[in-house]
Design an enzyme around this catalytic site. Structure first.
Site, short mmCIF file in Angstrom:
data_model
loop_
_atom_site.label_atom_id
_atom_site.label_comp_id
_atom_site.label_asym_id
_atom_site.label_seq_id
_atom_site.Cartn_x
_atom_site.Cartn_y
_atom_site.Cartn_z
N TYR A 120 0.43 -1.35 -0.31
CA TYR A 120 0.34 0.29 -0.22
C TYR A 120 0.71 0.72 0.33
O TYR A 120 0.70 2.46 -0.64
CB TYR A 120 -0.96 0.24 1.30
CG TYR A 120 -1.34 0.37 1.78
CD1 TYR A 120 -2.75 1.37 0.41
CD2 TYR A 120 -1.27 2.33 2.02
CE1 TYR A 120 -3.86 2.50 1.11
CE2 TYR A 120 -2.63 3.13 3.02
CZ TYR A 120 -3.30 3.14 2.14
OH TYR A 120 -4.66 4.27 2.23
N1 LIG Z 1 -9.31 6.47 5.68
C1 LIG Z 1 -8.74 6.57 6.16
O1 LIG Z 1 -7.94 6.57 7.51
C2 LIG Z 1 -7.44 6.66 5.06
C3 LIG Z 1 -5.84 7.76 5.05
C4 LIG Z 1 -4.92 7.63 4.20
C5 LIG Z 1 -5.59 7.38 2.44
N2 LIG Z 1 -6.51 7.07 3.13
C6 LIG Z 1 -7.47 6.33 1.07
O2 LIG Z 1 -8.61 7.43 0.76
C7 LIG Z 1 -9.31 6.71 -0.04
C8 LIG Z 1 -10.87 6.67 0.45
O3 LIG Z 1 -9.91 5.42 1.82
P1 LIG Z 1 -11.77 5.12 2.51
O4 LIG Z 1 -11.06 5.23 3.86
O5 LIG Z 1 -12.80 6.24 2.48
O6 LIG Z 1 -11.50 3.50 1.77
P2 LIG Z 1 -13.57 2.64 2.54
O7 LIG Z 1 -13.90 2.92 2.96
O8 LIG Z 1 -12.26 1.04 2.37
O9 LIG Z 1 -13.96 3.13 0.70
C9 LIG Z 1 -12.98 1.99 -0.48
C10 LIG Z 1 -13.38 2.65 -1.58
O10 LIG Z 1 -12.98 1.76 -2.65
C11 LIG Z 1 -13.73 1.59 -3.58
N3 LIG Z 1 -13.26 0.02 -4.10
C12 LIG Z 1 -12.13 -1.14 -3.22
N4 LIG Z 1 -11.60 -2.13 -3.80
C13 LIG Z 1 -12.04 -1.49 -5.22
C14 LIG Z 1 -12.01 -2.16 -6.55
N5 LIG Z 1 -11.88 -3.56 -6.56
N6 LIG Z 1 -12.53 -1.39 -7.86
C15 LIG Z 1 -13.45 -0.08 -7.44
N7 LIG Z 1 -13.82 -0.10 -6.31
C16 LIG Z 1 -13.39 -0.23 -5.04
C17 LIG Z 1 -14.90 1.12 -2.66
O11 LIG Z 1 -16.16 0.50 -3.06
P3 LIG Z 1 -16.43 -1.00 -3.40
O12 LIG Z 1 -16.39 -2.20 -1.95
O13 LIG Z 1 -18.08 -0.63 -3.79
O14 LIG Z 1 -15.69 -0.96 -4.84
C18 LIG Z 1 -14.88 2.03 -1.13
O15 LIG Z 1 -16.16 3.20 -2.17
C19 LIG Z 1 -8.33 6.07 -0.24
O16 LIG Z 1 -7.11 5.44 -1.68
C20 LIG Z 1 -7.31 5.22 0.61
O17 LIG Z 1 -6.33 4.28 0.71
C21 LIG Z 1 -7.99 7.15 4.01
#
Ligand SMILES: NC(=O)c1ccc[n+]([C@@H]2O[C@H](COP(=O)([O-])OP(=O)(O)OC[C@H]3O[C@@H](n4cnc5c(N)ncnc54)[C@H](OP(=O)(O)O)[C@@H]3O)[C@@H](O)[C@H]2O)c1
Length: 289
Positions: free
Chosen positions: A165
């Site tokens: 990641y």
């Molecule tokens: N939350 C944090 O603390 C944090 C910190 C640093 C960076 N980020 C980054 O922020 C972004 C959003 O993260 P989040 O925390 O909101 O994650 P999340 O709640 O797990 O949501 C992930 C999203 O990506 C989609 N996704 C996952 N696998 C996929 C696939 N194979 N094809 C298409 N879509 C896919 C999921 O939808 P489906 O399951 O419907 O496919 C969901 O809409 C990510 O890039 C993450 O790395 C988050």
């Protein structure tokens, strides 16, 4: 001012414009989509789960947003190109692409198969590259476009169990820098948001819920990420670090002192917490380790 507008891409939001937001079926992406929709224009949500996309789409539409969705699994070969093609056929254009879909299984690197590890690379790095490639032609023809990539502090902070990641998210930063430099003179810009820990929505919050822990003061509300996406586009910002305090400085210090991240993870208990979470997810993973 006029020169800046020519170089940048501040005209990609609002009436007559279309934004494509990946990872918009749940988590931070739903808030990003909502914030972009507030500017007017059409927002296309994407993710794998049709049911979740339908639910988010209905919620945003009820709040007055002009919104639609296309389901796609971005780890499948050809899926990014098909998705971009479908949206361009349906809407005639993609003015703003937000590569937000991503995440990490948060399991030990060696305990996952190499294919599982490479899926993390595909979702977090290859898919944003593929989608950017797929939308760039149309953006260049129109002389206008903006790509926002969502990265993370994971690599800088040596956050536990995020080897692939972290590689992907650091890769996204380099990709965005060069993309921005090469295409901005032709009207297509790019920004990267480097996120620390986020609360209120997304994987970080789910991890807290799973372990019964409370959000720490180091976590930033998910709404701030959504506002930062719009801000990055409107002000044509190259890189934004979404952390409490002087985020960019913290990132620079972590780069200067690569041992600092692991020390902070030990001191703040992040390592211990992640071990607990790991055991909750795979109870046998640490047996004998
Ligand atoms: N939350 C944090 O603390 C944090 C910190 C640093 C960076 N980020 C980054 O922020 C972004 C959003 O993260 P989040 O925390 O909101 O994650 P999340 O709640 O797990 O949501 C992930 C999203 O990506 C989609 N996704 C996952 N696998 C996929 C696939 N194979 N094809 C298409 N879509 C896919 C999921 O939808 P489906 O399951 O419907 O496919 C969901 O809409 C990510 O890039 C993450 O790395 C988050």
């Amino acid at each position: 001012m006029a020169a800046t507008r020519q170089l940048g891409s501040s005209d990609v939001l609002g009436m007559g414009r279309t934004a494509l937001v990946t990872g918009a079926s749940r988590g931070i992406g739903t808030l990003i989509a909502r914030e972009i929709a507030k500017e007017g224009g059409h927002v296309v949500l994407t993710g794998r789960s049709t049911a979740d996309l339908q639910a988010v789409s209905s919620e945003l539409a009820a709040a007055g947003a002009d919104v639609s969705f296309v389901a796609a699994d971005l780890t499948q070969p050809g899926s990014a190109e098909r998705l971009a093609g479908t949206v361009e056929r349906q809407r005639g254009r993609i003015d703003l692409l937000v590569n937000n879909a991503g995440g990490d299984p948060l399991r030990e690197f060696h305990s996952m198969t190499i294919d599982e590890n490479l899926r993390t690379l595909q979702l977090n790095l290859v898919a944003p590259v593929e989608l950017s490639h797929a939308v760039l032609g149309g953006m260049l023809r129109r002389g206008r476009g903006h790509i926002v990539n969502i990265s993370a502090m994971a690599g800088r902070a040596s956050f536990p169990y995020t080897e692939v990641y972290a590689a992907a998210k650091d890769g996204v930063i380099g990709f965005t820098r060069v993309l921005r430099s090469d295409y901005r003179p032709r009207g297509v810009s790019a920004s990267v948001l480097i996120l620390g820990a986020i609360r209120g929505a997304g994987q970080g919050q789910r991890m807290l819920d799973e372990s019964g822990m409370k959000a720490s003061g180091f976590m930033v509300p998910a709404e701030s990420v959504a506002r930062a996406v719009v801000n990055a586009v409107q002000k044509d910002r190259a890189e934004l670090v979404i952390m409490p305090g002087p985020g960019r400085l913290m990132r620079a210090i972590m780069d200067y002192f690569p041992g600092l991240g692991p020390a902070v993870n030990r001191a703040t208990g992040a390592n211990a917490t992640m071990q607990e979470i790991l055991q909750l997810r795979q109870p046998t993973a640490h047996a004998g380790a």
